[in-house]
Design a protein around this motif. Sequence first.
Motif, PDB file in Angstrom:
ATOM      1  N   LEU A 323       0.843  -1.195   0.000  1.00 11.24           N
ATOM      2  CA  LEU A 323       0.000   0.000   0.000  1.00 11.24           C
ATOM      3  C   LEU A 323       0.885   1.254   0.000  1.00 11.24           C
ATOM      4  N   ALA A 324       1.988   1.208   0.722  1.00 10.62           N
ATOM      5  CA  ALA A 324       2.921   2.336   0.744  1.00 10.62           C
ATOM      6  C   ALA A 324       3.472   2.610  -0.651  1.00 10.62           C
ATOM      7  N   LYS A 325       3.759   1.555  -1.395  1.00  7.04           N
ATOM      8  CA  LYS A 325       4.260   1.737  -2.756  1.00  7.04           C
ATOM      9  C   LYS A 325       3.184   2.352  -3.654  1.00  7.04           C
ATOM     10  N   GLU A 326       1.932   1.979  -3.415  1.00  9.44           N
ATOM     11  CA  GLU A 326       0.840   2.602  -4.177  1.00  9.44           C
ATOM     12  C   GLU A 326       0.771   4.094  -3.882  1.00  9.44           C
ATOM     13  N   PHE A 327       1.025   4.448  -2.618  1.00  7.76           N
ATOM     14  CA  PHE A 327       1.047   5.871  -2.271  1.00  7.76           C
ATOM     15  C   PHE A 327       2.160   6.589  -3.032  1.00  7.76           C
ATOM     16  N   LEU A 328       3.339   5.973  -3.078  1.00  8.32           N
ATOM     17  CA  LEU A 328       4.455   6.600  -3.772  1.00  8.32           C
ATOM     18  C   LEU A 328       4.163   6.767  -5.260  1.00  8.32           C
ATOM     19  N   LYS A 329       3.462   5.821  -5.834  1.00 13.88           N
ATOM     20  CA  LYS A 329       3.107   5.934  -7.248  1.00 13.88           C
ATOM     21  C   LYS A 329       2.208   7.142  -7.487  1.00 13.88           C
ATOM     22  N   VAL A 330       1.344   7.438  -6.520  1.00 10.84           N
ATOM     23  CA  VAL A 330       0.472   8.607  -6.644  1.00 10.84           C
ATOM     24  C   VAL A 330       1.259   9.887  -6.385  1.00 10.84           C
ATOM     25  N   ALA A 331       1.943   9.954  -5.230  1.00 11.56           N
ATOM     26  CA  ALA A 331       2.626  11.180  -4.824  1.00 11.56           C
ATOM     27  C   ALA A 331       3.731  11.578  -5.790  1.00 11.56           C
ATOM     28  N   LEU A 332       4.381  10.581  -6.388  1.00 11.79           N
ATOM     29  CA  LEU A 332       5.502  10.855  -7.289  1.00 11.79           C
ATOM     30  C   LEU A 332       5.104  10.843  -8.759  1.00 11.79           C
ATOM     31  N   SER A 333       3.828  10.748  -9.029  1.00 17.73           N
ATOM     32  CA  SER A 333       3.368  10.810 -10.418  1.00 17.73           C
ATOM     33  C   SER A 333       3.711  12.171 -10.997  1.00 17.73           C
ATOM     34  N   ASP A 334       3.775  12.258 -12.304  1.00 13.44           N
ATOM     35  CA  ASP A 334       4.100  13.541 -12.941  1.00 13.44           C
ATOM     36  C   ASP A 334       3.127  14.633 -12.498  1.00 13.44           C
ATOM     37  N   GLU A 335       1.865  14.271 -12.311  1.00 14.83           N
ATOM     38  CA  GLU A 335       0.870  15.266 -11.909  1.00 14.83           C
ATOM     39  C   GLU A 335       1.222  15.878 -10.559  1.00 14.83           C
ATOM     40  N   PHE A 336       1.420  15.044  -9.567  1.00 16.48           N
ATOM     41  CA  PHE A 336       1.614  15.573  -8.222  1.00 16.48           C
ATOM     42  C   PHE A 336       3.051  16.004  -7.950  1.00 16.48           C
ATOM     43  N   ALA A 341       6.381  20.836  -7.099  1.00 21.22           N
ATOM     44  CA  ALA A 341       7.483  21.686  -7.547  1.00 21.22           C
ATOM     45  C   ALA A 341       7.008  23.109  -7.828  1.00 21.22           C
ATOM     46  N   LYS A 342       5.859  23.224  -8.452  1.00 19.07           N
ATOM     47  CA  LYS A 342       5.326  24.548  -8.780  1.00 19.07           C
ATOM     48  C   LYS A 342       4.917  25.293  -7.523  1.00 19.07           C
ATOM     49  N   GLY A 345       8.282  25.825  -5.430  1.00 21.23           N
ATOM     50  CA  GLY A 345       9.429  26.360  -6.140  1.00 21.23           C
ATOM     51  C   GLY A 345      10.673  25.511  -5.991  1.00 21.23           C
ATOM     52  N   VAL A 346      10.487  24.197  -5.866  1.00 22.06           N
ATOM     53  CA  VAL A 346      11.612  23.285  -5.692  1.00 22.06           C
ATOM     54  C   VAL A 346      11.890  22.535  -6.987  1.00 22.06           C
ATOM     55  N   VAL A 347      13.072  21.941  -7.072  1.00 17.45           N
ATOM     56  CA  VAL A 347      13.450  21.190  -8.264  1.00 17.45           C
ATOM     57  C   VAL A 347      12.796  19.807  -8.190  1.00 17.45           C
ATOM     58  N   PRO A 348      12.017  19.420  -9.212  1.00 20.78           N
ATOM     59  CA  PRO A 348      11.365  18.103  -9.205  1.00 20.78           C
ATOM     60  C   PRO A 348      12.348  16.994  -9.536  1.00 20.78           C
ATOM     61  N   ASN A 349      11.906  15.744  -9.363  1.00 23.36           N
ATOM     62  CA  ASN A 349      12.828  14.610  -9.528  1.00 23.36           C
ATOM     63  C   ASN A 349      13.081  14.215 -10.980  1.00 23.36           C
ATOM     64  N   GLN A 354      10.709  20.200 -15.177  1.00 27.37           N
ATOM     65  CA  GLN A 354      11.221  21.522 -14.811  1.00 27.37           C
ATOM     66  C   GLN A 354      10.460  22.665 -15.483  1.00 27.37           C
ATOM     67  N   SER A 355       9.702  22.355 -16.503  1.00 28.49           N
ATOM     68  CA  SER A 355       8.927  23.402 -17.183  1.00 28.49           C
ATOM     69  C   SER A 355       7.892  24.032 -16.257  1.00 28.49           C
ATOM     70  N   VAL A 356       7.482  23.316 -15.200  1.00 28.24           N
ATOM     71  CA  VAL A 356       6.476  23.866 -14.283  1.00 28.24           C
ATOM     72  C   VAL A 356       7.048  25.036 -13.482  1.00 28.24           C
ATOM     73  N   LEU A 357       8.366  25.205 -13.490  1.00 26.91           N
ATOM     74  CA  LEU A 357       9.008  26.266 -12.716  1.00 26.91           C
ATOM     75  C   LEU A 357       9.072  27.593 -13.474  1.00 26.91           C
ATOM     76  N   LYS A 358       8.606  27.593 -14.718  1.00 26.50           N
ATOM     77  CA  LYS A 358       8.671  28.806 -15.529  1.00 26.50           C
ATOM     78  C   LYS A 358       7.947  29.953 -14.829  1.00 26.50           C
ATOM     79  N   GLY A 359       8.622  31.095 -14.768  1.00 25.94           N
ATOM     80  CA  GLY A 359       8.053  32.264 -14.107  1.00 25.94           C
ATOM     81  C   GLY A 359       8.530  32.445 -12.689  1.00 25.94           C
ATOM     82  N   ASN A 360       9.149  31.416 -12.115  1.00 24.88           N
ATOM     83  CA  ASN A 360       9.727  31.507 -10.780  1.00 24.88           C
ATOM     84  C   ASN A 360      11.231  31.719 -10.962  1.00 24.88           C
ATOM     85  N   ALA A 361      11.671  32.939 -10.839  1.00 20.45           N
ATOM     86  CA  ALA A 361      13.053  33.289 -11.185  1.00 20.45           C
ATOM     87  C   ALA A 361      14.079  32.527 -10.364  1.00 20.45           C
ATOM     88  N   VAL A 362      13.791  32.322  -9.094  1.00 19.38           N
ATOM     89  CA  VAL A 362      14.722  31.594  -8.231  1.00 19.38           C
ATOM     90  C   VAL A 362      14.848  30.147  -8.684  1.00 19.38           C
TER      91      VAL A 362
END
Length: 424
Positions: A323-336, A341-342, A345-349, A354-362
Amino acid sequence: MKRRLTAAIGIAGMVFSVAACGGGGDNGGGSGPEGFKGQTLVVWTMDGSAPEEWTKEVQTAFEKKTGAKVEFETQKWDGIQQKVTTALSESNPPDVIEIGNTQTPAYAATGGLAELDDLKKEIGADWTPTLNESSIYEGKQYGAPWYFANRIVIYNKKVWADAGIKDTPKTRDEFFEDLETIDKKTDAEPIYMPGQNWYFFVGLLVGQNAELVKKEGDKYVSNLDDPKVGAAMEIYKKYASYSKAPKDKDEATPQQAEVFAKGKTGAFIGMGWEAATAVKANPAIEKDLGYFTIPSDTPGKPEGVFLGGSNLAVAAGSEKQELAKEFLKVALSDEFEGKLAKANGVVPNKESLQSVLKGNAVAEAAAPAASVGGTTPLIPEWAAVENTPNPIKRYMTSVLSGKSPAAAAKDVEGEINKRLAQEN
């Protein structure tokens, strides 16, 4: 080694954070909503990591997928290492835990984390290798990369304009030329670089492909006398030559962002959230803030950086590992992963996100270096080396005070070896 997360900050719309009781109950068998229905998964995340909206959306998606519920429990960074160590040793640990990336190997070495090789094959084929490295111990996957942050150049646009500089540097030599120009044409300190900005030095080591330790037989020993380490320190020394900062202090003594906030400094190298510290000290400086990726000696290639951040891991003692692995599949999906990251403002895995960071200068300044970043040695023995007083900080001060890198290394390698030999 503890890695602190900062709460989200607001500077011109930017946010930047960096750097996780017990579950138990029924066995986690089952492969769908019916198999997991009625179960509750417990997830520890650190203060500042998981935004409320993200958490609610993940809960909804997880319940829809599995029929199970998930409870997020927020932990404080202060004292977290002992708390996690204790939790992992108990019969009823939390199921999923956020762990600082450089802490992961130590927990894996004790047997506290479940292997996730199958999860890596299923969802992690395109995880950025440098970000995933800290999740691997002795060739096996014990965590999943979640989010990361690294240092950038924060500069004062007004100072640079007063010096006649019209663009940001694309190479290290260009950066040094700009600092030289600021020194000659303005009354500003070109860069604030204290003698013991240790994590910036780690980034330079990464850029030189230098290792702080080497293996002799079955033990690790200091590698500080390696010429590659010396080359990184010489680069650091040149940066410091443009600064009046004390040689025997780090970036927090005094807080470098507060020095920068006075408006008489061209730039400093730090975490994105330090811009908020500068603005808090002097709101008027916000309009003059600019950011760029630390340049290397090669055009278009970022300098090596220390990657701080967090992994998600599954407790080896959890009775709900599937069940924990199922959670990771959800939390780490491209969507979430993208939404997190957006929002923070953090760097995604994944580089593809990284395109979701556009507009965040830092974040845009930080992201390019993620693929060439690294960490301190990913071995359990390393934690003791960084304990205060950090011998590598002493090494740095010695070099800046006139000793050769080789001589300075010789002065501290005994202490480093002593610490590496400690029982963990």
